[in-house]
Design an enzyme around this catalytic site. Structure first.
Site, PDB file in Angstrom:
ATOM      1  N   LYS A  11       0.824  -1.207   0.000  1.00 24.43           N
ATOM      2  CA  LYS A  11       0.000   0.000   0.000  1.00 24.43           C
ATOM      3  C   LYS A  11       0.863   1.263   0.000  1.00 24.43           C
ATOM      4  O   LYS A  11       2.083   1.191   0.196  1.00 24.43           O
ATOM      5  CB  LYS A  11      -0.910  -0.025   1.224  1.00 24.43           C
ATOM      6  CG  LYS A  11      -1.932  -1.162   1.200  1.00 24.43           C
ATOM      7  CD  LYS A  11      -2.760  -1.116   2.461  1.00 24.43           C
ATOM      8  CE  LYS A  11      -3.817  -2.197   2.498  1.00 24.43           C
ATOM      9  NZ  LYS A  11      -4.618  -2.113   3.742  1.00 24.43           N
ATOM     10  N   TYR A  51     -12.445  -2.289  -3.168  1.00 21.55           N
ATOM     11  CA  TYR A  51     -12.935  -2.278  -1.784  1.00 21.55           C
ATOM     12  C   TYR A  51     -14.458  -2.235  -1.695  1.00 21.55           C
ATOM     13  O   TYR A  51     -15.006  -1.774  -0.711  1.00 21.55           O
ATOM     14  CB  TYR A  51     -12.338  -1.087  -1.027  1.00 21.55           C
ATOM     15  CG  TYR A  51     -10.881  -1.260  -0.682  1.00 21.55           C
ATOM     16  CD1 TYR A  51     -10.464  -2.286   0.171  1.00 21.55           C
ATOM     17  CD2 TYR A  51      -9.906  -0.407  -1.196  1.00 21.55           C
ATOM     18  CE1 TYR A  51      -9.129  -2.455   0.501  1.00 21.55           C
ATOM     19  CE2 TYR A  51      -8.567  -0.565  -0.872  1.00 21.55           C
ATOM     20  CZ  TYR A  51      -8.186  -1.581  -0.024  1.00 21.55           C
ATOM     21  OH  TYR A  51      -6.867  -1.741   0.307  1.00 21.55           O
ATOM     22  N   PHE A  59     -15.787   4.279   7.127  1.00 23.51           N
ATOM     23  CA  PHE A  59     -14.412   4.606   6.762  1.00 23.51           C
ATOM     24  C   PHE A  59     -14.135   4.490   5.259  1.00 23.51           C
ATOM     25  O   PHE A  59     -12.997   4.710   4.818  1.00 23.51           O
ATOM     26  CB  PHE A  59     -13.418   3.716   7.530  1.00 23.51           C
ATOM     27  CG  PHE A  59     -13.605   2.238   7.299  1.00 23.51           C
ATOM     28  CD1 PHE A  59     -13.091   1.613   6.173  1.00 23.51           C
ATOM     29  CD2 PHE A  59     -14.301   1.469   8.229  1.00 23.51           C
ATOM     30  CE1 PHE A  59     -13.250   0.249   5.959  1.00 23.51           C
ATOM     31  CE2 PHE A  59     -14.467   0.101   8.031  1.00 23.51           C
ATOM     32  CZ  PHE A  59     -13.938  -0.511   6.893  1.00 23.51           C
ATOM     33  N   ARG A  87      -1.410 -14.827   3.966  1.00 25.42           N
ATOM     34  CA  ARG A  87      -2.151 -14.200   5.075  1.00 25.42           C
ATOM     35  C   ARG A  87      -1.406 -14.398   6.402  1.00 25.42           C
ATOM     36  O   ARG A  87      -1.368 -13.499   7.240  1.00 25.42           O
ATOM     37  CB  ARG A  87      -3.568 -14.767   5.179  1.00 25.42           C
ATOM     38  CG  ARG A  87      -4.486 -14.440   4.024  1.00 25.42           C
ATOM     39  CD  ARG A  87      -4.906 -13.013   3.955  1.00 25.42           C
ATOM     40  NE  ARG A  87      -5.783 -12.669   5.067  1.00 25.42           N
ATOM     41  CZ  ARG A  87      -6.379 -11.500   5.214  1.00 25.42           C
ATOM     42  NH1 ARG A  87      -6.195 -10.546   4.315  1.00 25.42           N
ATOM     43  NH2 ARG A  87      -7.136 -11.249   6.246  1.00 25.42           N
ATOM     44  N   THR A  93      -5.194  -7.874  10.438  1.00 26.49           N
ATOM     45  CA  THR A  93      -5.496  -6.590   9.802  1.00 26.49           C
ATOM     46  C   THR A  93      -5.078  -5.422  10.684  1.00 26.49           C
ATOM     47  O   THR A  93      -4.511  -4.441  10.208  1.00 26.49           O
ATOM     48  CB  THR A  93      -7.002  -6.501   9.471  1.00 26.49           C
ATOM     49  OG1 THR A  93      -7.331  -7.600   8.610  1.00 26.49           O
ATOM     50  CG2 THR A  93      -7.339  -5.196   8.789  1.00 26.49           C
ATOM     51  N   ARG A 104       2.767  -6.959   9.126  1.00 23.67           N
ATOM     52  CA  ARG A 104       2.045  -5.909   9.854  1.00 23.67           C
ATOM     53  C   ARG A 104       2.512  -5.797  11.302  1.00 23.67           C
ATOM     54  O   ARG A 104       2.560  -4.701  11.856  1.00 23.67           O
ATOM     55  CB  ARG A 104       0.540  -6.163   9.799  1.00 23.67           C
ATOM     56  CG  ARG A 104      -0.044  -5.922   8.423  1.00 23.67           C
ATOM     57  CD  ARG A 104      -1.512  -6.244   8.383  1.00 23.67           C
ATOM     58  NE  ARG A 104      -2.096  -5.945   7.093  1.00 23.67           N
ATOM     59  CZ  ARG A 104      -3.148  -6.574   6.598  1.00 23.67           C
ATOM     60  NH1 ARG A 104      -3.717  -7.556   7.287  1.00 23.67           N
ATOM     61  NH2 ARG A 104      -3.639  -6.240   5.420  1.00 23.67           N
ATOM     62  N   ASN A 114      -1.640  -0.069   7.394  1.00 25.60           N
ATOM     63  CA  ASN A 114      -1.144  -1.410   7.719  1.00 25.60           C
ATOM     64  C   ASN A 114      -0.262  -2.024   6.636  1.00 25.60           C
ATOM     65  O   ASN A 114      -0.072  -3.215   6.571  1.00 25.60           O
ATOM     66  CB  ASN A 114      -2.285  -2.341   8.126  1.00 25.60           C
ATOM     67  CG  ASN A 114      -3.261  -2.631   7.012  1.00 25.60           C
ATOM     68  OD1 ASN A 114      -3.055  -2.257   5.866  1.00 25.60           O
ATOM     69  ND2 ASN A 114      -4.343  -3.308   7.349  1.00 25.60           N
ATOM     70  N   HIS A 117      -1.826  -5.299   1.579  1.00 31.96           N
ATOM     71  CA  HIS A 117      -3.109  -5.979   1.386  1.00 31.96           C
ATOM     72  C   HIS A 117      -2.815  -7.365   0.839  1.00 31.96           C
ATOM     73  O   HIS A 117      -1.926  -7.533  -0.002  1.00 31.96           O
ATOM     74  CB  HIS A 117      -3.981  -5.231   0.376  1.00 31.96           C
ATOM     75  CG  HIS A 117      -5.151  -6.038  -0.083  1.00 31.96           C
ATOM     76  ND1 HIS A 117      -6.327  -6.101   0.617  1.00 31.96           N
ATOM     77  CD2 HIS A 117      -5.304  -6.871  -1.146  1.00 31.96           C
ATOM     78  CE1 HIS A 117      -7.169  -6.918  -0.010  1.00 31.96           C
ATOM     79  NE2 HIS A 117      -6.568  -7.399  -1.079  1.00 31.96           N
ATOM     80  N   GLU A 128      -9.615 -10.046  -7.352  1.00 33.54           N
ATOM     81  CA  GLU A 128      -8.642  -8.963  -7.255  1.00 33.54           C
ATOM     82  C   GLU A 128      -7.563  -9.072  -8.336  1.00 33.54           C
ATOM     83  O   GLU A 128      -7.161  -8.057  -8.917  1.00 33.54           O
ATOM     84  CB  GLU A 128      -8.026  -8.944  -5.857  1.00 33.54           C
ATOM     85  CG  GLU A 128      -9.049  -8.557  -4.812  1.00 33.54           C
ATOM     86  CD  GLU A 128      -8.616  -8.776  -3.373  1.00 33.54           C
ATOM     87  OE1 GLU A 128      -9.295  -8.245  -2.491  1.00 33.54           O
ATOM     88  OE2 GLU A 128      -7.594  -9.464  -3.129  1.00 33.54           O
TER      89      GLU A 128
END
Length: 151
Positions: A11, A51, A59, A87, A93, A104, A114, A117, A128
């Site tokens: 990100k 998203y 948010f 993951r 998250t 993270r 964070n 993704h 995605e």
């Protein structure tokens, strides 16, 4: 062998903090293979589609502003059970709940910054990947070390 593909994105905060190489290194050292990668600035329409599951959340606007605020590195990662393996490497998250040693857990503090993704299921990964990459951008190749990674 259950070879899967998953989508990973460094990100804007990860790019700005110079963590691209560290993140790629962790994925590769685990034995995962990058089959597509590009640096890009996400357009608002793509961000909203990516998203979409959060569109009713309070948010959502901030999330879209953040993810479009600077360049990201989008990747397709391949490996045995790649979705769950990635993951686990990424961590929870909320970085404050992520274990030390995860991406993270090591590099994040706030959930809104964070660093990375990663798709949460094979269905999300397929969706995605198709949002960010054309089929011809995804490579198929063998790595010499695969015989030392997989039984």
């Amino acid at each position: 062998m259950d070879i899967e593909r998953t989508f990973v994105m460094v990100k804007p905060d990860g790019v700005q903090r110079g963590l691209i190489g560290e993140i790629i290194s962790r994925l590769e050292r685990k034995g995962l293979k990058i089959v597509a990668m590009k640096m890009m600035k996400i357009e608002e329409s793509l961000a909203k589609e990516h998203y979409t599951e959060h569109k009713e959340r309070p948010f959502f606007g901030d999330l879209i502003s953040y993810i479009t605020s600077g360049p990201v590195v989008a990747m397709v990662i391949e490996g045995k059970e790649a979705v769950s393996v990635v993951r686990t490497l990424v961590g929870q998250t909320n970085p404050r709940e992520a274990l030390p040693g995860t991406i993270r857990g090591d590099y994040g503090i706030d959930v809104g910054r964070n660093v990375i993704h990663a798709s949460d299921s094979t269905q999300s990964a397929d969706r995605e990947i198709n949002l960010f990459f054309k089929e011809e951008e995804i490579l198929s190749y063998s790595k010499a070390d695969e015989v030392w990674i997989y039984e």
